[in-house]
Write a protein that holds these residues in place. Sequence first.
Motif, mmCIF file in Angstrom:
data_model
loop_
_atom_site.group_PDB
_atom_site.id
_atom_site.type_symbol
_atom_site.label_atom_id
_atom_site.label_comp_id
_atom_site.label_asym_id
_atom_site.label_seq_id
_atom_site.Cartn_x
_atom_site.Cartn_y
_atom_site.Cartn_z
ATOM 1 N N ASN A 1 7.196 -15.449 10.411
ATOM 2 C CA ASN A 1 6.123 -16.173 9.747
ATOM 3 C C ASN A 1 4.773 -15.596 10.174
ATOM 4 O O ASN A 1 4.499 -15.447 11.360
ATOM 5 C CB ASN A 1 6.207 -17.659 10.103
ATOM 6 C CG ASN A 1 5.115 -18.482 9.458
ATOM 7 O OD1 ASN A 1 3.972 -18.426 9.866
ATOM 8 N ND2 ASN A 1 5.481 -19.260 8.460
ATOM 9 N N VAL A 2 3.925 -15.278 9.191
ATOM 10 C CA VAL A 2 2.613 -14.716 9.509
ATOM 11 C C VAL A 2 1.497 -15.564 8.913
ATOM 12 O O VAL A 2 0.400 -15.086 8.635
ATOM 13 C CB VAL A 2 2.496 -13.250 9.038
ATOM 14 C CG1 VAL A 2 3.417 -12.350 9.833
ATOM 15 C CG2 VAL A 2 2.781 -13.128 7.540
ATOM 16 N N GLN A 3 1.765 -16.852 8.726
ATOM 17 C CA GLN A 3 0.734 -17.783 8.283
ATOM 18 C C GLN A 3 0.041 -18.400 9.500
ATOM 19 O O GLN A 3 0.619 -18.470 10.584
ATOM 20 C CB GLN A 3 1.361 -18.885 7.424
ATOM 21 C CG GLN A 3 2.032 -18.380 6.164
ATOM 22 C CD GLN A 3 1.078 -17.604 5.278
ATOM 23 O OE1 GLN A 3 -0.016 -18.078 4.967
ATOM 24 N NE2 GLN A 3 1.486 -16.405 4.876
ATOM 25 N N THR B 1 9.838 -12.509 17.901
ATOM 26 C CA THR B 1 8.428 -12.115 17.855
ATOM 27 C C THR B 1 7.480 -13.309 17.898
ATOM 28 O O THR B 1 7.792 -14.398 17.422
ATOM 29 C CB THR B 1 8.114 -11.325 16.564
ATOM 30 O OG1 THR B 1 8.416 -12.127 15.431
ATOM 31 C CG2 THR B 1 8.911 -10.036 16.513
ATOM 32 N N GLN B 2 6.329 -13.059 18.477
ATOM 33 C CA GLN B 2 5.145 -13.900 18.342
ATOM 34 C C GLN B 2 4.017 -12.975 17.921
ATOM 35 O O GLN B 2 3.803 -11.931 18.542
ATOM 36 C CB GLN B 2 4.813 -14.624 19.645
ATOM 37 C CG GLN B 2 5.632 -15.871 19.891
ATOM 38 C CD GLN B 2 5.261 -17.012 18.955
ATOM 39 O OE1 GLN B 2 4.233 -16.972 18.293
ATOM 40 N NE2 GLN B 2 6.118 -18.023 18.891
ATOM 41 N N PRO B 3 3.283 -13.307 16.866
ATOM 42 C CA PRO B 3 2.432 -12.305 16.221
ATOM 43 C C PRO B 3 1.094 -12.012 16.888
ATOM 44 O O PRO B 3 0.462 -11.020 16.547
ATOM 45 C CB PRO B 3 2.209 -12.894 14.822
ATOM 46 C CG PRO B 3 2.335 -14.369 15.014
ATOM 47 C CD PRO B 3 3.373 -14.551 16.077
ATOM 48 N N HIS B 4 0.620 -12.876 17.810
ATOM 49 C CA HIS B 4 -0.715 -12.620 18.378
ATOM 50 C C HIS B 4 -0.755 -13.020 19.852
ATOM 51 O O HIS B 4 -1.459 -13.958 20.240
ATOM 52 C CB HIS B 4 -1.810 -13.325 17.577
ATOM 53 C CG HIS B 4 -1.498 -14.719 17.118
ATOM 54 N ND1 HIS B 4 -1.092 -15.728 17.968
ATOM 55 C CD2 HIS B 4 -1.546 -15.268 15.879
ATOM 56 C CE1 HIS B 4 -0.921 -16.834 17.283
ATOM 57 N NE2 HIS B 4 -1.176 -16.582 16.007
ATOM 58 N N ALA C 1 -6.089 -11.304 8.851
ATOM 59 C CA ALA C 1 -4.725 -11.608 9.312
ATOM 60 C C ALA C 1 -4.751 -12.527 10.528
ATOM 61 O O ALA C 1 -5.769 -12.637 11.233
ATOM 62 C CB ALA C 1 -3.978 -10.329 9.648
ATOM 63 N N TRP D 1 -3.513 -12.194 13.379
ATOM 64 C CA TRP D 1 -3.690 -11.511 14.661
ATOM 65 C C TRP D 1 -5.081 -10.888 14.787
ATOM 66 O O TRP D 1 -5.383 -10.247 15.782
ATOM 67 C CB TRP D 1 -2.624 -10.431 14.840
ATOM 68 C CG TRP D 1 -2.415 -9.601 13.610
ATOM 69 C CD1 TRP D 1 -3.197 -8.574 13.150
ATOM 70 C CD2 TRP D 1 -1.371 -9.765 12.659
ATOM 71 N NE1 TRP D 1 -2.708 -8.091 11.977
ATOM 72 C CE2 TRP D 1 -1.580 -8.793 11.637
ATOM 73 C CE3 TRP D 1 -0.280 -10.619 12.557
ATOM 74 C CZ2 TRP D 1 -0.733 -8.677 10.539
ATOM 75 C CZ3 TRP D 1 0.558 -10.497 11.461
ATOM 76 C CH2 TRP D 1 0.336 -9.537 10.470
#
Length: 805
Positions: free
Chosen positions: A500-502, A549-552, A718, A720
Amino acid sequence: THSKIDMMVSWMMIGMAGAVAAAGPEVSFQVGTTGVYSVSVDGEPWYTSTSQPQVCVQGKQVQLAFKGAEPASGADSKLGPWKGLTASYGGGAEMTYTFKQFVGHPELGVGTATFPSGLDTSGCGLNTDLSTNFPAFDTTAAQAETLHTLTWRGGVIATTAAALGLASLGQSGLDCGPVVSTEPTTGTTLVWSTLDWHKIVPQRTTGTVYSMGIAAAIPELPIGFNYSIMFAASPGGATAGVYSWGDLIQKVHGTTRIPSVTLTDIGYYTDDGAYYYVWGGGGTYAPHDPELSPWIPSRPWSAEVGLVLVKEALYKMGVPVAYMQLDDWWYQGPFYFGNVKSVVDWHASNSSGLFPSGLPAFSDKLDLPLQLYTPFWADAFKTKYQMSESKSFKGTKLVVPNDSYAFFSDFFDLGKSMTNNRFNTYEIDFLDSNFQGCVACMDDVGASDRWYAGMANAALERNISIQYCLPSATDMLASLSYPSVVQARASGDYARPQGNVQPWSNVVTLGGASLLLGATKMAPSKDTLWTASPQPPTSSDRTHTGYTTQPHVQLDSILATLSLGPVGISDGLGLTDAALIGQAIRSRTDSTLLRPSRPLSTVDAVFTNKSVSGVGGFAMMTPSNASDVRGTHAALDGGGPNSHYILAWMTTNEVTLQQYDLYPAPAVGTQLAVRKHIVKPEGAAQLAGCTDGQQASPGCIDVLPAGQMPVIPPAGPAIWDFSYWSVYEPASNGAYFVGELEKFVHVSPQRFNHVTVGGPGPSGLTVGVKGTAGEKITLVAVDPKGIAHITNATIAPGGTVEVAV
């Protein structure tokens, strides 16, 4: 506006007679000949009441008639003498409103509703309904439609709402917090909230009427019962206004918070989203143990072995975690939803995958303070104390208010016993929902306070600190009287669906909620965080298998550090980015967190922009409206210029900081300097642009023209995308102490005692530094002529050193 009220000049004279000359705006009240009242700032009505007050008596709404008003006076033990007016109403019930103005605090006004004969409120409604209506404002009168408003509500304080006008704010519910109103051209701000009985005063907006009042589920108001609302005015915008209100309400409640290792030092977490949140081997996976999660196979070792290995690995990597959190998986009970167990037995599960040797043996082996958790108690939980069924979570129960202190005393003693006295912090989860489902908490006007006080006092007696998890804004107000309550969750869980990248609530809600928490001296918790991504597959409530994963993670590390709440990392064994998280702590052997002086929170301009650009003049901090700019500052105990820290997230346009976006606001005409923090690569590269003996601007710092505010470039669209900046105020000699650039907070009060003008250094500054004896640090300063100077210092045996820079 004035035509709606016949002003009583005598009241105005009584209210202000003998008042101390105010440095800022003054609050006053006016009552007209018909009983309509108004709240004014500097003599100008901001809010005006509806025509006649109503109360609920035996299930029916009764309109009261104005009987008259007379002068009143008295003294408060914390705020000193006051003068004012008491307005009386009758007809079906007796009620008075006393409006108080304090001689020593002209910026503060208090309105008190009193019921001399009590009130029979049986059959008047639910805990979200109102049996009384004070204050009750006409949302179309005075300035109610034109002021910028701000508030907090919802579980986890999930909604920070900004609106143009009180009606657009739409404030309704049992979990609504203070209301902030700002005049947009002057920055003058008025904040109102309950002064007492915080848990039983819901708010409601219906049509053109906004009201606060006693929860209608309470069946009776006793003879002489009263409740008070405070109104605090301040110059300087919303952030300054909220902190000014916070100082006053803390003074009334005598607010203190006990020390907690969870706030001063880095720790390790096993919460939802943590790598070791789930311990598999249930369901179809061997050994098919119902105490283990059915989502993944068993791990290579039990929790009692694996978590000790994690601690040992972190110490070898130079991340000396000082405590560990055990979440909802370690005790005995059925999975209620997700991986959350309801408590049947708070002893650790002796499952082969968890603690086969018991929690005492694990505690001895780990040898760290522990933060232990409960969500709610299953109906099968056995106790000698009376409990009532929860209306929020079917099949669970809560202790009744009268037994709260004794119940939690025994419960905390159990925690101390089974950890060999290492139980240090208690985390109670789903607090807002638990309270709203607590029928017994509405048995009488004092029941809610007894429930909260029982828990808090039992903890205080045992030197146990408390985290309110998934709380409400009113929990922050209630906590003002409880020294043991030191932190609260200000965000959703860290766990997010894999890929998820929201924008996620774990970041989105933190900026707005942290303003309220900071003003109430509460540390906001961002929940756990990874420092590295990707990691080998694990599991969470959001992603049962294949969570990698964790995006940031860089953003997470900075947000947690600047929150003033826990920095509870949760990487897999040996996977922590020690260099990244090392920017949060003093050294590889010292777990002390280097912090600012208040929690990072959304700046004023963002609230204003969201309110005026939102649909119908209303906007919330939500994933679909997530871009944010947040600020904090660091002030040194021994004196020196403030440094400010600004984080821009998901911004797609250049942002020029406005007058009130730095708090405390620098003096008008101050010549600020700015530097972007370098997150990677760590070490000497973080000093890039700063060369000893060379011009500092623009490579080391960018010195702005006097009076000019910083301009923050777009971060990117984005999740991140962020940028993180330090903003420096100069010392009185014109020099800048740029600080320790290898840490997230360059000039932290946990590292520096003072920055004073004087001494033999080339910048004319002397800095008091603290740390571990023998520790070496690199400091940067810029002299009044704009030349950078780099100084290497070694901490003396006593843990401090004076350094001329």
